[in-house]
Design a protein around this motif. Structure first.
Motif, short mmCIF file in Angstrom:
data_model
loop_
_atom_site.label_atom_id
_atom_site.label_comp_id
_atom_site.label_asym_id
_atom_site.label_seq_id
_atom_site.Cartn_x
_atom_site.Cartn_y
_atom_site.Cartn_z
N PHE A 1 11.22 -4.71 0.31
CA PHE A 1 10.82 -3.68 1.27
C PHE A 1 11.95 -2.66 1.43
N PRO B 1 6.80 -0.86 -0.81
CA PRO B 1 7.41 -2.09 -1.34
C PRO B 1 7.36 -2.14 -2.87
N THR C 1 6.84 -6.87 7.75
CA THR C 1 5.99 -7.10 6.58
C THR C 1 4.52 -6.86 6.90
N ASP D 1 0.92 -4.97 8.53
CA ASP D 1 0.14 -3.78 8.17
C ASP D 1 0.04 -2.77 9.31
N ARG E 1 5.05 -2.42 6.60
CA ARG E 1 5.61 -2.78 5.29
C ARG E 1 6.87 -1.98 4.96
#
Lengths: 124, 124, 124, 124
Positions: free
Chosen positions: B51, B56, C39, C41, C67
């Motif tokens: 990330f 990513p 991480t 959404d 992300r």
């Protein structure tokens, strides 16, 4: 003390003992330690298994007396075999009573040494 | 061994590979590692997602054989793309069987290098 | 991704930004970072509260996009107030969605800088 | 604040205060700290017990006020006894309300000092 603090299974994933040291003072030679704390009222029998890119080694056995700490240098292990230098390894530390484990490395390849440390990973 | 120690999901929030090194000894070049320990009896298939402040990257795939450790240098990743230097990143490490992950950075921008290390964060 | 990894509440007990640096390279000025990985959404709205030997300061607010990772330098905070140098502090990091937090300090008071890092403490 | 973050029992397995320092600047003298954060609304009464290869020492007592942090130097402990230098030890930190504990060592035996830090181990 109501009960001992800790866990019976610990792991350290990054083991590495440099073969060189800028100093020959024993305190400043490159080394790696597993510091084990037993706050309980009974001795802790400890077994270490070492993992590599080849077959594991061990078990290495020692005892941490009741209400004591042992700062074990991986450099000093020799039974059943020594720990190779300049070689990535990892370790599993298993005890028969709860203990706390912290890893520390002193890397003195350069004149001013570097340190790293972390509480190890535990899971009963 | 009764069961493998560890978790299937790990995260490292502080990733950073300096682009410069005071030494060209491969062991002392600035680098960052994810050290992965598989104490289990089956291979661990591992996927890393990186990330950034942009989209990513990954997954980067490798395998840690049963009862082995792999000390993976982020510097060496190149499929699907290399890890940019001098760029903050973070990583998510996912395995199909329990493993233990520890991050270590060696920063040799200065003649006496510095080290940092921590057991990564896990949550199944 | 099945679900975001992490926790909504994190703490770092040892904060300290040295006021001096042997280098004026921005990358090597003494600094301390809270590296936050999201991480998930959805964006993570983050609030930091700083603790001292006097009244707390904050909240300091920022967002980590979905992300993405943000490596926040405590040195750069200035709203509602800057972080004093050479002063022990601690921090509480709260987010509205799970994130992972790691602290890193680069101390360049001496010519060869030192590093420390640890995954922060979390508890939802 | 909905509730204080943390735990009432913490352990640090690797304690060690070097007896020498390349600098006599108080900030750069070799030292080790237990940084304690109390985010709660009531004072935290803290007791530290030290473990060695001989009988434990303590308790050492201090208070962390509500919504404050104390970065306690082990070097400064003297009641009931000082902490010996160049001697491996470990510590158990117990509080009557949740706190967060992080250990940091500054080792200035060499001119460019080294740092290590880790969130301590906790278990209520």
């Amino acid at each position: 003390m109501t009960h001992a603090i800790g866990s019976r299974r610990w792991a350290i994933a990054d083991g590495y003992i440099p073969s060189s040291s800028a100093s020959d003072d024993p305190a400043l030679v490159s080394h790696e330690s597993a510091c084990v704390l037993n706050t309980g009222d009974t001795p802790a029998k400890v077994e270490i298994t070492l993992f590599f890119s080849r077959e594991p080694a061990g078990p290495f056995r020692f005892t941490v007396a009741a209400r004591r700490t042992v700062h074990l240098r991986f450099n000093d292990l020799d039974d059943p075999e020594p720990v190779p230098r300049d070689t990535p390894y990892a370790s599993l530390i298993e005890a028969d009573t709860p203990v706390v484990v912290q890893q520390t490395r002193l890397d003195s390849r350069q004149p001013s040494h570097a340190l790293l440390s972390t509480i190890a990973y535990c899971q009963d």
